[in-house]
Scaffold this motif. Structure first.
Motif, PDB file in Angstrom:
ATOM      1  N   LEU A 101       0.882  -1.257   0.060  1.00  0.00           N
ATOM      2  CA  LEU A 101       0.098  -0.117   0.057  1.00  0.00           C
ATOM      3  C   LEU A 101       0.771   1.288  -0.075  1.00  0.00           C
ATOM      4  O   LEU A 101       0.679   2.227  -0.821  1.00  0.00           O
ATOM      5  CB  LEU A 101      -0.910  -0.034   0.971  1.00  0.00           C
ATOM      6  N   ALA A 102       1.799   1.247   0.991  1.00  0.00           N
ATOM      7  CA  ALA A 102       2.928   2.401   0.973  1.00  0.00           C
ATOM      8  C   ALA A 102       3.415   2.615  -0.667  1.00  0.00           C
ATOM      9  O   ALA A 102       3.624   3.693  -0.795  1.00  0.00           O
ATOM     10  CB  ALA A 102       3.863   2.396   1.959  1.00  0.00           C
ATOM     11  N   SER A 103       3.942   1.583  -1.156  1.00  0.00           N
ATOM     12  CA  SER A 103       4.540   1.764  -2.425  1.00  0.00           C
ATOM     13  C   SER A 103       3.794   2.317  -3.446  1.00  0.00           C
ATOM     14  O   SER A 103       3.953   3.170  -4.255  1.00  0.00           O
ATOM     15  CB  SER A 103       4.927   0.268  -2.720  1.00  0.00           C
ATOM     16  N   ILE A 104       2.239   1.666  -3.398  1.00  0.00           N
ATOM     17  CA  ILE A 104       1.421   2.243  -4.486  1.00  0.00           C
ATOM     18  C   ILE A 104       1.308   3.613  -4.142  1.00  0.00           C
ATOM     19  O   ILE A 104       1.098   4.654  -5.170  1.00  0.00           O
ATOM     20  CB  ILE A 104       0.282   1.587  -4.386  1.00  0.00           C
ATOM     21  N   GLU A 105       1.019   4.101  -2.832  1.00  0.00           N
ATOM     22  CA  GLU A 105       0.760   5.597  -2.541  1.00  0.00           C
ATOM     23  C   GLU A 105       1.942   6.260  -3.133  1.00  0.00           C
ATOM     24  O   GLU A 105       1.526   7.469  -3.621  1.00  0.00           O
ATOM     25  CB  GLU A 105       0.567   5.663  -1.184  1.00  0.00           C
ATOM     26  N   THR A 106       3.224   5.936  -2.824  1.00  0.00           N
ATOM     27  CA  THR A 106       4.325   6.833  -3.228  1.00  0.00           C
ATOM     28  C   THR A 106       4.332   6.827  -4.824  1.00  0.00           C
ATOM     29  O   THR A 106       4.564   8.111  -5.462  1.00  0.00           O
ATOM     30  CB  THR A 106       5.738   6.149  -2.896  1.00  0.00           C
ATOM     31  N   TRP A 107       3.934   5.868  -5.465  1.00  0.00           N
ATOM     32  CA  TRP A 107       4.286   5.921  -7.006  1.00  0.00           C
ATOM     33  C   TRP A 107       3.021   6.828  -7.364  1.00  0.00           C
ATOM     34  O   TRP A 107       3.251   7.666  -8.588  1.00  0.00           O
ATOM     35  CB  TRP A 107       3.765   4.523  -7.372  1.00  0.00           C
ATOM     36  N   ASP A 108       1.986   6.661  -6.896  1.00  0.00           N
ATOM     37  CA  ASP A 108       0.607   7.364  -7.438  1.00  0.00           C
ATOM     38  C   ASP A 108       0.750   8.963  -7.061  1.00  0.00           C
ATOM     39  O   ASP A 108       0.300   9.928  -7.688  1.00  0.00           O
ATOM     40  CB  ASP A 108      -0.573   6.661  -6.983  1.00  0.00           C
ATOM     41  N   ASN A 109       1.133   9.034  -5.706  1.00  0.00           N
ATOM     42  CA  ASN A 109       0.881  10.283  -5.281  1.00  0.00           C
ATOM     43  C   ASN A 109       2.133  11.345  -5.368  1.00  0.00           C
ATOM     44  O   ASN A 109       2.432  12.496  -5.084  1.00  0.00           O
ATOM     45  CB  ASN A 109       0.705  10.390  -3.717  1.00  0.00           C
ATOM     46  N   GLY A 110       3.656  10.506  -5.141  1.00  0.00           N
ATOM     47  CA  GLY A 110       4.585  11.407  -5.357  1.00  0.00           C
ATOM     48  C   GLY A 110       5.089  11.634  -3.763  1.00  0.00           C
ATOM     49  O   GLY A 110       6.388  11.983  -3.728  1.00  0.00           O
ATOM     50  N   LYS A 111       4.381  11.029  -2.945  1.00  0.00           N
ATOM     51  CA  LYS A 111       5.103  11.294  -1.440  1.00  0.00           C
ATOM     52  C   LYS A 111       6.140  10.323  -1.346  1.00  0.00           C
ATOM     53  O   LYS A 111       6.097   9.388  -1.967  1.00  0.00           O
ATOM     54  CB  LYS A 111       3.998  11.303  -0.341  1.00  0.00           C
ATOM     55  N   TYR A 113       8.638   7.277  -0.067  1.00  0.00           N
ATOM     56  CA  TYR A 113       8.116   6.086   0.624  1.00  0.00           C
ATOM     57  C   TYR A 113       8.317   6.178   2.227  1.00  0.00           C
ATOM     58  O   TYR A 113       7.472   5.555   2.701  1.00  0.00           O
ATOM     59  CB  TYR A 113       9.072   4.967   0.104  1.00  0.00           C
ATOM     60  N   ASN A 114       9.311   6.701   2.636  1.00  0.00           N
ATOM     61  CA  ASN A 114       9.315   6.833   4.249  1.00  0.00           C
ATOM     62  C   ASN A 114       8.264   7.524   4.836  1.00  0.00           C
ATOM     63  O   ASN A 114       7.538   6.673   5.880  1.00  0.00           O
ATOM     64  CB  ASN A 114      10.551   7.918   4.322  1.00  0.00           C
ATOM     65  N   ALA A 115       7.363   8.485   4.277  1.00  0.00           N
ATOM     66  CA  ALA A 115       6.494   9.030   4.794  1.00  0.00           C
ATOM     67  C   ALA A 115       5.196   8.196   4.646  1.00  0.00           C
ATOM     68  O   ALA A 115       4.274   7.936   5.654  1.00  0.00           O
ATOM     69  CB  ALA A 115       6.063  10.407   4.198  1.00  0.00           C
ATOM     70  N   ALA A 116       5.004   7.465   3.509  1.00  0.00           N
ATOM     71  CA  ALA A 116       3.933   6.675   3.092  1.00  0.00           C
ATOM     72  C   ALA A 116       3.977   5.457   4.313  1.00  0.00           C
ATOM     73  O   ALA A 116       2.898   5.201   4.740  1.00  0.00           O
ATOM     74  CB  ALA A 116       3.879   6.172   1.930  1.00  0.00           C
ATOM     75  N   ARG A 117       5.327   4.986   4.222  1.00  0.00           N
ATOM     76  CA  ARG A 117       5.291   3.713   5.320  1.00  0.00           C
ATOM     77  C   ARG A 117       5.075   3.952   6.822  1.00  0.00           C
ATOM     78  O   ARG A 117       4.667   3.234   7.195  1.00  0.00           O
ATOM     79  CB  ARG A 117       6.564   2.872   4.787  1.00  0.00           C
ATOM     80  N   PRO A 197      -6.148   7.213  -7.180  1.00  0.00           N
ATOM     81  CA  PRO A 197      -7.025   6.542  -6.928  1.00  0.00           C
ATOM     82  C   PRO A 197      -6.638   4.962  -6.432  1.00  0.00           C
ATOM     83  O   PRO A 197      -7.449   4.093  -5.821  1.00  0.00           O
ATOM     84  CB  PRO A 197      -7.889   6.290  -8.164  1.00  0.00           C
ATOM     85  N   LEU A 198      -5.416   4.756  -6.628  1.00  0.00           N
ATOM     86  CA  LEU A 198      -4.910   3.271  -6.628  1.00  0.00           C
ATOM     87  C   LEU A 198      -4.905   2.559  -5.380  1.00  0.00           C
ATOM     88  O   LEU A 198      -5.242   1.668  -5.259  1.00  0.00           O
ATOM     89  CB  LEU A 198      -3.377   3.410  -7.130  1.00  0.00           C
ATOM     90  N   SER A 199      -4.436   3.437  -4.356  1.00  0.00           N
ATOM     91  CA  SER A 199      -4.051   2.751  -3.064  1.00  0.00           C
ATOM     92  C   SER A 199      -5.677   2.370  -2.409  1.00  0.00           C
ATOM     93  O   SER A 199      -5.516   1.324  -1.845  1.00  0.00           O
ATOM     94  CB  SER A 199      -3.510   3.631  -1.925  1.00  0.00           C
ATOM     95  N   ALA A 200      -6.522   3.196  -2.382  1.00  0.00           N
ATOM     96  CA  ALA A 200      -7.808   2.866  -1.856  1.00  0.00           C
ATOM     97  C   ALA A 200      -8.667   1.896  -2.847  1.00  0.00           C
ATOM     98  O   ALA A 200      -9.427   1.175  -2.210  1.00  0.00           O
ATOM     99  CB  ALA A 200      -8.725   4.158  -1.953  1.00  0.00           C
ATOM    100  N   LEU A 201      -8.345   1.628  -4.005  1.00  0.00           N
ATOM    101  CA  LEU A 201      -8.972   0.471  -4.553  1.00  0.00           C
ATOM    102  C   LEU A 201      -8.326  -0.451  -4.470  1.00  0.00           C
ATOM    103  O   LEU A 201      -9.132  -1.675  -4.215  1.00  0.00           O
ATOM    104  CB  LEU A 201      -8.842   0.871  -6.215  1.00  0.00           C
ATOM    105  N   TYR A 202      -7.017  -0.627  -4.320  1.00  0.00           N
ATOM    106  CA  TYR A 202      -6.485  -1.853  -3.716  1.00  0.00           C
ATOM    107  C   TYR A 202      -7.033  -2.315  -2.387  1.00  0.00           C
ATOM    108  O   TYR A 202      -7.508  -3.370  -1.828  1.00  0.00           O
ATOM    109  CB  TYR A 202      -4.764  -1.917  -3.423  1.00  0.00           C
ATOM    110  N   PHE A 203      -7.086  -1.379  -1.466  1.00  0.00           N
ATOM    111  CA  PHE A 203      -7.663  -1.312   0.095  1.00  0.00           C
ATOM    112  C   PHE A 203      -9.141  -1.800  -0.099  1.00  0.00           C
ATOM    113  O   PHE A 203      -9.484  -2.577   1.039  1.00  0.00           O
ATOM    114  CB  PHE A 203      -7.531   0.292   0.560  1.00  0.00           C
ATOM    115  N   ALA A 204      -9.677  -1.611  -1.219  1.00  0.00           N
ATOM    116  CA  ALA A 204     -11.264  -2.068  -1.295  1.00  0.00           C
ATOM    117  C   ALA A 204     -11.379  -3.651  -1.197  1.00  0.00           C
ATOM    118  O   ALA A 204     -12.185  -4.219  -0.545  1.00  0.00           O
ATOM    119  CB  ALA A 204     -11.829  -1.547  -2.488  1.00  0.00           C
ATOM    120  N   ASN A 205     -10.383  -4.189  -1.768  1.00  0.00           N
ATOM    121  CA  ASN A 205     -10.244  -5.786  -1.563  1.00  0.00           C
ATOM    122  C   ASN A 205     -10.306  -6.234  -0.092  1.00  0.00           C
ATOM    123  O   ASN A 205     -10.672  -7.350   0.113  1.00  0.00           O
ATOM    124  CB  ASN A 205      -9.060  -6.381  -2.517  1.00  0.00           C
TER     125      ASN A 205
END
Ligand SMILES: NC(=O)c1ccc[n+]([C@@H]2O[C@H](COP(=O)([O-])OP(=O)(O)OC[C@H]3O[C@@H](n4cnc5c(N)ncnc54)[C@H](O)[C@@H]3O)[C@@H](O)[C@H]2O)c1
Length: 501
Positions: A101-111, A113-117, A197-205
């Motif tokens: 989830l943190a990797s997807i967030e960094t990829w999609d948002n640009g934040k 990885y340290n902050a996301a994870r 949209p990517l992290s929240a869609l993954y989270f839906a599963n």
């Protein structure tokens, strides 16, 4: 051609996974009836990651019907402990999937990885756990003031709720909306931001895997003007909880008033930080830096206006500049990067526009103010952290939310002047004060027009503490117990216990 509902992707740090691309409604992945396909980009180099479907009014109506059905036929009467257990399960699953989830967030948002994870994921998991614990602790009151009568109150869920969220903290914002709504016994439709949209869609599963019954949670991507408006207009939605910009918040409030939905609005800010002569300068510099530059400056309560007392002003500016210039702007997956790219080209250009405005208005550009071109040889959406000094209250860069690594600094003589200038804003979200004098700190805290005051820190978020805005920064409260109560309504029951026949 049939719409694609999943795609195998590999994140830049090498994790292969199945990315859902459809709409998550009634525990199923379905195609958009609107046929909207929204491109999501990697802001580090502006390459396309994938195309994600966007909901239209018909899709929103399907989600509302599923949510209403789930609410009426079981969910509202679910034992509160069961609801709490489901939220705990979701928290545990989110923990198990935190790296991806943190990797997807960094990829999609640009934040970074340290902050996301280390920040976003623990926060999202923390919110789920916090409200899981609250689910079976909602109680009412008993009134027995008269021998012939009893009355009691019950906290009831509102029904079908909708959450609309921005792109700056995609996953944790999703949990801010879902967790209290579900703990209180509501069903919810979440419209995520079309840019991320990517992290929240993954989270839906994970929501489905945790065992939430069909219809209790729907998660859809979609444009604000279509999916967002459809939610605000829908007559069978009882509450909208919105986080985003102030202009959008005003529009939602207007639209939602037609059907008299409850609204919670968490909107924009231009939060002040006041640094007194007696402050611990080293401490103030650290927080003044993270308070605005964290998350590429894309934080609603970022302390974007600094007020520094004249006795320490020159020293502060020299050391603050050094701090700001010393951080690494670059690839967000690299461990030592503090600042990644801005989320989209629109935001990037908006910030560059404000840099030009600041120069034209006559403020002094102390550092930054340009595109950072030194990242992996590619331009990407990187902006050098920017400080403007000699900023006057009537300037646009003093009054308007920039939402980037962009801070304005003003000098002040005395506390009265600092408070007046700090409060000279249509916003009132966060605020901070630095001093070693506890009496001065409390006096200033009382007089600042802001939903949150940090004393000797900034943006020190705590999900157990209520968060909300004064003035045009919002209406209502999120987080803490008050954030839970905002998803309930109070019913009073009167009982005649008179023994008179
Ligand atoms: N106060 C807070 O807690 C908080 C937290 C994070 C961000 N923010 C604010 O969010 C803003 C940045 O986010 P943004 O640019 O995504 O904001 P935005 O208002 O453009 O969009 C936010 C969400 O609203 C949707 N939307 C847009 N127009 C809509 C409409 N007419 N009707 C219904 N929905 C609509 C968008 O699709 C998105 O999901 C900043 O102003 C920031 O301060 C506030």
């Amino acid at each position: 051609m049939a719409s694609q509902l999943f795609k195998e992707l590999t994140t830049p740090n090498g994790i292969k996974y199945q990315q859902p691309l459809g709409l998550f409604i009634d525990n199923e992945w379905v195609a958009s009836k609107e046929n909207d396909e929204i491109i999501t980009i990697n802001p580090t180099d502006e390459s396309e990651i994938c195309k994600v479907q966007g909901a239209g009014a018909e899709d929103i109506d399907d989600a509302v019907k599923a949510a209403r059905n789930a609410f009426e036929n079981g969910w509202r009467d679910t034992d509160a402990t069961v609801r709490g257990d489901l939220l705990y399960k979701l928290a545990r699953l989110t923990e198990e999937h935190a790296d991806i989830l943190a990797s997807i967030e960094t990829w999609d948002n640009g934040k970074t990885y340290n902050a996301a994870r280390n920040d976003d994921l623990p926060e999202a998991i923390g919110v789920l756990k916090y409200y899981a614990g609250w689910a079976d602790k909602l109680t009412g009151q008993l009134f027995s003031n008269n021998p012939e009568k009893l009355a009691y109150t019950v906290r009831e869920p509102l029904g079908v709720c909708a959450g609309i969220i921005p792109w700056n903290f995609p996953l944790s914002m999703a949990t801010y909306k879902l967790a209290p709504a579900l703990a209180a016994g509501n069903t919810i439709i979440l419209k995520i931001a079309e840019q991320t949209p990517l992290s929240a869609l993954y989270f839906a599963n994970l929501v489905r895997e945790a065992g939430f019954p069909p219809g209790v949670v729907s998660i859809v991507n979609g444009f604000g003007r279509k999916a967002g408006v459809a939610l605000a207009e829908h007559p069978d939605i009882n509450k909208i909880s919105f986080t985003g910009s102030t202009p959008t918040g005003k529009e939602i409030m207007k639209t939602a008033s037609n059907t008299m939905k409850r609204v919670t609005l968490e909107t924009g800010g231009k939060s002040p930080m006041i640094i007194l002569d007696d402050a611990d300068l080293e401490q103030a510099i650290e927080w003044a830096h993270s308070g605005i530059m964290y998350n590429q400056g894309q934080v609603c309560s970022a302390t974007s206006r600094l007020f520094v007392q004249e006795g320490i002003y020159d020293d502060f500016i020299a050391r603050y500049k050094q701090k700001v210039e010393g951080v690494k702007v670059g690839n967000p997956f690299e461990d030592d990067t503090f600042q990644g790219p801005q989320v989209t080209r629109v935001q990037f250009e908006k910030i560059l526009g404000y840099i030009e405005t600041g120069k034209k208005e006559g403020a002094t550009l102390a550092t930054g103010g340009n595109v950072n071109k030194n990242v992996n040889g590619s331009q990407g959406l990187f902006i050098s952290p920017t400080i403007f000094t000699d900023v006057e209250e009537n300037m646009q860069i003093f009054q308007e939310e920039v939402f980037g690594p962009f801070v304005v600094v003003c000098k002040f003589k005395n506390i009265t002047e600092a408070i007046r200038k700090a409060n000279n804003s249509v916003f009132g979200l966060g605020s901070a004060v630095f001093t070693k004098d506890i009496t001065k700190a409390h006096t200033i805290a009382r007089r600042l027009e802001a939903g949150t005051v940090w004393i000797n820190s900034s943006n020190d978020a705590d999900i157990r503490v209520p968060f909300g805005g004064y003035k045009q920064s919002g209406i209502g409260i999120e987080l803490g117990e008050m954030g839970l109560l905002a998803y309930t309504t109070c019913k009073a029951v009167h009982i005649n216990v008179s023994s008179k026949l």
